[in-house]
Design a protein around this motif. Sequence first.
Motif, PDB file in Angstrom:
ATOM      1  N   LEU A 190      27.223  43.705  51.308  1.00 26.16           N
ATOM      2  CA  LEU A 190      28.600  43.257  51.080  1.00 26.16           C
ATOM      3  C   LEU A 190      29.393  43.215  52.387  1.00 26.16           C
ATOM      4  N   GLU A 191      29.173  44.200  53.252  1.00 24.62           N
ATOM      5  CA  GLU A 191      29.843  44.195  54.551  1.00 24.62           C
ATOM      6  C   GLU A 191      29.350  43.043  55.417  1.00 24.62           C
ATOM      7  N   MET A 192      28.043  42.750  55.349  1.00 27.00           N
ATOM      8  CA  MET A 192      27.494  41.604  56.088  1.00 27.00           C
ATOM      9  C   MET A 192      28.099  40.301  55.574  1.00 27.00           C
ATOM     10  N   LYS A 193      28.220  40.211  54.262  1.00 26.75           N
ATOM     11  CA  LYS A 193      28.812  39.016  53.650  1.00 26.75           C
ATOM     12  C   LYS A 193      30.240  38.825  54.137  1.00 26.75           C
ATOM     13  N   ASP A 194      31.001  39.899  54.122  1.00 25.77           N
ATOM     14  CA  ASP A 194      32.386  39.838  54.562  1.00 25.77           C
ATOM     15  C   ASP A 194      32.472  39.427  56.034  1.00 25.77           C
ATOM     16  N   LEU A 195      31.649  40.009  56.859  1.00 27.41           N
ATOM     17  CA  LEU A 195      31.609  39.689  58.284  1.00 27.41           C
ATOM     18  C   LEU A 195      31.220  38.223  58.501  1.00 27.41           C
ATOM     19  N   ALA A 196      30.170  37.784  57.822  1.00 32.33           N
ATOM     20  CA  ALA A 196      29.699  36.405  57.970  1.00 32.33           C
ATOM     21  C   ALA A 196      30.776  35.411  57.554  1.00 32.33           C
ATOM     22  N   ASN A 197      31.450  35.712  56.457  1.00 30.05           N
ATOM     23  CA  ASN A 197      32.445  34.792  55.926  1.00 30.05           C
ATOM     24  C   ASN A 197      33.728  34.790  56.742  1.00 30.05           C
ATOM     25  N   LYS A 198      34.295  35.959  56.967  1.00 34.34           N
ATOM     26  CA  LYS A 198      35.614  36.034  57.604  1.00 34.34           C
ATOM     27  C   LYS A 198      35.575  35.791  59.104  1.00 34.34           C
ATOM     28  N   GLN A 199      34.573  36.331  59.780  1.00 34.57           N
ATOM     29  CA  GLN A 199      34.554  36.208  61.233  1.00 34.57           C
ATOM     30  C   GLN A 199      33.819  34.962  61.716  1.00 34.57           C
ATOM     31  N   PHE A 200      32.812  34.514  60.953  1.00 33.46           N
ATOM     32  CA  PHE A 200      31.985  33.418  61.437  1.00 33.46           C
ATOM     33  C   PHE A 200      32.045  32.165  60.569  1.00 33.46           C
ATOM     34  N   GLY A 201      32.847  32.189  59.517  1.00 30.41           N
ATOM     35  CA  GLY A 201      33.017  31.015  58.671  1.00 30.41           C
ATOM     36  C   GLY A 201      31.763  30.588  57.934  1.00 30.41           C
ATOM     37  N   MET A 202      30.868  31.539  57.691  1.00 36.50           N
ATOM     38  CA  MET A 202      29.634  31.250  56.970  1.00 36.50           C
ATOM     39  C   MET A 202      29.865  31.463  55.474  1.00 36.50           C
ATOM     40  N   ASN A 203      29.312  30.592  54.672  1.00 40.37           N
ATOM     41  CA  ASN A 203      29.415  30.712  53.223  1.00 40.37           C
ATOM     42  C   ASN A 203      28.101  31.275  52.696  1.00 40.37           C
ATOM     43  N   ILE A 204      28.137  32.465  52.110  1.00 43.04           N
ATOM     44  CA  ILE A 204      26.922  33.077  51.574  1.00 43.04           C
ATOM     45  C   ILE A 204      26.640  32.434  50.222  1.00 43.04           C
ATOM     46  N   ILE A 205      25.441  31.865  50.080  1.00 43.65           N
ATOM     47  CA  ILE A 205      25.083  31.230  48.814  1.00 43.65           C
ATOM     48  C   ILE A 205      24.058  32.041  48.033  1.00 43.65           C
ATOM     49  N   TYR A 206      23.464  33.048  48.671  1.00 45.41           N
ATOM     50  CA  TYR A 206      22.459  33.854  47.990  1.00 45.41           C
ATOM     51  C   TYR A 206      22.265  35.144  48.766  1.00 45.41           C
ATOM     52  N   GLY A 207      22.092  36.226  48.069  1.00 46.76           N
ATOM     53  CA  GLY A 207      21.789  37.496  48.691  1.00 46.76           C
ATOM     54  C   GLY A 207      20.770  38.239  47.869  1.00 46.76           C
ATOM     55  N   PHE A 217      21.385  34.258  52.450  1.00 44.57           N
ATOM     56  CA  PHE A 217      21.274  32.844  52.780  1.00 44.57           C
ATOM     57  C   PHE A 217      22.697  32.351  52.997  1.00 44.57           C
ATOM     58  N   VAL A 218      22.932  31.680  54.110  1.00 36.24           N
ATOM     59  CA  VAL A 218      24.275  31.204  54.419  1.00 36.24           C
ATOM     60  C   VAL A 218      24.271  29.701  54.667  1.00 36.24           C
ATOM     61  N   VAL A 219      25.416  29.092  54.418  1.00 34.70           N
ATOM     62  CA  VAL A 219      25.658  27.702  54.780  1.00 34.70           C
ATOM     63  C   VAL A 219      26.733  27.734  55.853  1.00 34.70           C
ATOM     64  N   SER A 220      26.487  27.016  56.939  1.00 35.84           N
ATOM     65  CA  SER A 220      27.437  27.031  58.033  1.00 35.84           C
ATOM     66  C   SER A 220      27.515  25.654  58.674  1.00 35.84           C
ATOM     67  N   ASP A 221      28.730  25.234  58.997  1.00 34.55           N
ATOM     68  CA  ASP A 221      28.939  23.959  59.678  1.00 34.55           C
ATOM     69  C   ASP A 221      29.134  24.140  61.177  1.00 34.55           C
ATOM     70  N   VAL A 222      29.234  25.364  61.616  1.00 29.47           N
ATOM     71  CA  VAL A 222      29.504  25.630  63.030  1.00 29.47           C
ATOM     72  C   VAL A 222      28.223  25.570  63.845  1.00 29.47           C
ATOM     73  N   ASN A 223      28.352  25.607  65.179  1.00 31.63           N
ATOM     74  CA  ASN A 223      27.203  25.606  66.077  1.00 31.63           C
ATOM     75  C   ASN A 223      26.262  26.736  65.687  1.00 31.63           C
ATOM     76  N   ARG A 273      23.455  34.112  66.648  1.00 29.88           N
ATOM     77  CA  ARG A 273      23.285  35.184  67.642  1.00 29.88           C
ATOM     78  C   ARG A 273      24.480  36.131  67.625  1.00 29.88           C
ATOM     79  N   CYS A 274      25.684  35.568  67.555  1.00 36.32           N
ATOM     80  CA  CYS A 274      26.894  36.398  67.526  1.00 36.32           C
ATOM     81  C   CYS A 274      26.975  37.224  66.245  1.00 36.32           C
ATOM     82  N   PHE A 275      26.598  36.619  65.123  1.00 37.40           N
ATOM     83  CA  PHE A 275      26.592  37.336  63.851  1.00 37.40           C
ATOM     84  C   PHE A 275      25.614  38.513  63.903  1.00 37.40           C
TER      85      PHE A 275
END
Length: 181
Positions: free
Chosen positions: A77-94, A100-106, A112-114
Amino acid sequence: KDRYWICLKNKGAIPKMLLKFKEQREYYRNKGNESMSQALKVMMNSIYGLFGSENIFAFQDYRVAELVTAFSRLVLLEMKDLANKQFGMNIIYGDTDSIFVVSDVNESNSIRCFIASCKRKLDVDVEHQNTFVRSILLGKKHYIGIQPNGNIIIRGMEGKKRDKPKFFNQVFSQLIENYKN
């Protein structure tokens, strides 16, 4: 948080053994020996399972299994929060040990940053295992992913089993090829 505590001062025999298995798994993974790496992963998971079982393990204690599960859930849950809020990743499955994340960013820089943030903020070792340009997630540990280079990753799917009739496997293979293309 109030029900249990974890002693970090003294390590028991089982935590020491699990640490050794983890180190050996990393050794075999670095050597490219995926069979031994997977065998060690299964052994580590089995030890966790023993704590929750009854009448087969002298040190069985459901509280240990409960603590492992709760801790894992909290970290995910903490990873999900970090991925979503800080890196704009959408978690679609855990699942137990993955997201599993969906991301439009580089992608490569963001991943690597995540990973670095998970280590720094959560003290969790995370690895990037796969990138899919297209995927089908059917359920727990059942998915198909198409990698950018066209390779296909299939996990847990019934059409990939050796005990199925040849026709069934052919139809499944054709389905995958059609999806890929």
